[in-house]
Design a protein around this motif. Sequence first.
Motif, PDB file in Angstrom:
ATOM      1  N   VAL A 153       0.763  -1.010   0.058  1.00  0.00           N
ATOM      2  CA  VAL A 153      -0.048   0.148  -0.071  1.00  0.00           C
ATOM      3  C   VAL A 153       0.867   1.384  -0.163  1.00  0.00           C
ATOM      4  O   VAL A 153       0.616   2.391  -0.715  1.00  0.00           O
ATOM      5  CB  VAL A 153      -0.762  -0.153   1.288  1.00  0.00           C
ATOM      6  CG1 VAL A 153      -1.727   1.141   1.422  1.00  0.00           C
ATOM      7  CG2 VAL A 153      -1.917  -1.045   0.968  1.00  0.00           C
TER       8      VAL A 153
ATOM      9  N   ASN B 110      -7.885   3.588  -7.992  1.00  0.00           N
ATOM     10  CA  ASN B 110      -8.305   2.329  -7.611  1.00  0.00           C
ATOM     11  C   ASN B 110      -7.284   1.621  -7.104  1.00  0.00           C
ATOM     12  O   ASN B 110      -5.880   1.939  -7.083  1.00  0.00           O
ATOM     13  CB  ASN B 110      -9.033   1.646  -8.754  1.00  0.00           C
ATOM     14  CG  ASN B 110      -8.165   1.517 -10.063  1.00  0.00           C
ATOM     15  OD1 ASN B 110      -7.060   1.636 -10.025  1.00  0.00           O
ATOM     16  ND2 ASN B 110      -8.919   1.089 -10.896  1.00  0.00           N
ATOM     17  N   GLU B 111      -7.160   0.542  -6.876  1.00  0.00           N
ATOM     18  CA  GLU B 111      -6.278  -0.760  -6.308  1.00  0.00           C
ATOM     19  C   GLU B 111      -5.050  -0.521  -7.421  1.00  0.00           C
ATOM     20  O   GLU B 111      -3.598  -0.961  -6.934  1.00  0.00           O
ATOM     21  CB  GLU B 111      -6.638  -1.946  -5.919  1.00  0.00           C
ATOM     22  CG  GLU B 111      -7.754  -1.926  -4.840  1.00  0.00           C
ATOM     23  CD  GLU B 111      -9.223  -1.696  -5.058  1.00  0.00           C
ATOM     24  OE1 GLU B 111      -9.497  -1.495  -6.540  1.00  0.00           O
ATOM     25  OE2 GLU B 111      -9.810  -1.804  -4.320  1.00  0.00           O
TER      26      GLU B 111
ATOM     27  N   SER C 257     -13.002   4.738  -4.436  1.00  0.00           N
ATOM     28  CA  SER C 257     -11.391   4.764  -4.617  1.00  0.00           C
ATOM     29  C   SER C 257     -10.832   4.001  -3.614  1.00  0.00           C
ATOM     30  O   SER C 257     -11.627   3.866  -2.479  1.00  0.00           O
ATOM     31  CB  SER C 257     -11.134   6.450  -4.650  1.00  0.00           C
ATOM     32  OG  SER C 257     -11.302   6.938  -3.281  1.00  0.00           O
ATOM     33  N   TYR C 258      -9.395   3.768  -4.024  1.00  0.00           N
ATOM     34  CA  TYR C 258      -8.850   2.923  -2.776  1.00  0.00           C
ATOM     35  C   TYR C 258      -7.804   3.979  -2.422  1.00  0.00           C
ATOM     36  O   TYR C 258      -7.646   4.106  -1.123  1.00  0.00           O
ATOM     37  CB  TYR C 258      -8.066   1.725  -3.453  1.00  0.00           C
ATOM     38  CG  TYR C 258      -7.350   0.783  -2.443  1.00  0.00           C
ATOM     39  CD1 TYR C 258      -7.899   0.207  -1.693  1.00  0.00           C
ATOM     40  CD2 TYR C 258      -5.990   0.797  -2.452  1.00  0.00           C
ATOM     41  CE1 TYR C 258      -7.266  -0.912  -0.743  1.00  0.00           C
ATOM     42  CE2 TYR C 258      -5.290   0.119  -1.323  1.00  0.00           C
ATOM     43  CZ  TYR C 258      -6.082  -0.794  -0.591  1.00  0.00           C
ATOM     44  OH  TYR C 258      -5.467  -1.332   0.208  1.00  0.00           O
ATOM     45  N   TYR C 259      -7.073   4.874  -3.201  1.00  0.00           N
ATOM     46  CA  TYR C 259      -6.318   5.925  -2.735  1.00  0.00           C
ATOM     47  C   TYR C 259      -6.809   7.200  -2.909  1.00  0.00           C
ATOM     48  O   TYR C 259      -7.591   7.531  -4.144  1.00  0.00           O
ATOM     49  CB  TYR C 259      -5.064   5.738  -3.672  1.00  0.00           C
ATOM     50  CG  TYR C 259      -3.982   4.584  -3.369  1.00  0.00           C
ATOM     51  CD1 TYR C 259      -3.066   4.517  -2.429  1.00  0.00           C
ATOM     52  CD2 TYR C 259      -4.100   3.409  -4.319  1.00  0.00           C
ATOM     53  CE1 TYR C 259      -2.400   3.505  -2.077  1.00  0.00           C
ATOM     54  CE2 TYR C 259      -3.365   2.365  -4.237  1.00  0.00           C
ATOM     55  CZ  TYR C 259      -2.618   2.440  -3.141  1.00  0.00           C
ATOM     56  OH  TYR C 259      -1.657   1.123  -2.737  1.00  0.00           O
TER      57      TYR C 259
ATOM     58  N   THR D  62      -5.335   5.851   2.081  1.00  0.00           N
ATOM     59  CA  THR D  62      -6.204   4.961   1.911  1.00  0.00           C
ATOM     60  C   THR D  62      -7.435   5.064   2.588  1.00  0.00           C
ATOM     61  O   THR D  62      -7.266   5.950   3.915  1.00  0.00           O
ATOM     62  CB  THR D  62      -5.622   3.709   2.096  1.00  0.00           C
ATOM     63  OG1 THR D  62      -5.245   3.640   3.258  1.00  0.00           O
ATOM     64  CG2 THR D  62      -4.448   3.459   1.247  1.00  0.00           C
TER      65      THR D  62
ATOM     66  N   ASP E 157      -9.562   0.276   5.824  1.00  0.00           N
ATOM     67  CA  ASP E 157      -8.448  -0.813   5.697  1.00  0.00           C
ATOM     68  C   ASP E 157      -7.874  -0.727   7.364  1.00  0.00           C
ATOM     69  O   ASP E 157      -8.521   0.118   8.234  1.00  0.00           O
ATOM     70  CB  ASP E 157      -7.210  -0.142   5.240  1.00  0.00           C
ATOM     71  CG  ASP E 157      -7.523  -0.311   3.620  1.00  0.00           C
ATOM     72  OD1 ASP E 157      -6.672   0.115   2.847  1.00  0.00           O
ATOM     73  OD2 ASP E 157      -8.345  -1.179   3.360  1.00  0.00           O
TER      74      ASP E 157
END
Length: 124
Positions: free
Chosen positions: A43, A73-74, A83-85, A102, A106
């Motif tokens: 990550v 995204n991932e 979104s992931y980030y 992130t 998580d």
Amino acid sequence: MRRFRAGLFLMELTISIFFFSIAAAVCLQIFAKAHSLNVESEVLSGAHIIATNIADDYIAGQFDYTQKHLDYNENLEPTTGSSYYSVDLIFDRGTLDITVSTPSGDAKDYTFQIFKYIPSEVAQ
């Protein structure tokens, strides 16, 4: 005499099984910790790649200076949906402040900043 040897053998076998079960439990904990460290490093590496790419685009003059927030995204691809980030940008006197984090879903929320000096001929 024969009975005494059988009891001693069972005692040794019990102690061996106990020793190996403790060793297996310790190894499982070590492998679990290694896995979590691997996920953390993936990550953080992805966040660093995103921040570096944005900074390089900014230096090269290929970046939209009006953007203040981006989502990825991932797979480190820009996205408009979930979104992931999450990336926040601050432009100030030739310095680009990039904050990549992130989502709080998580185990940990990863955030770091990169400050890059932008030469005056490139800064707007």
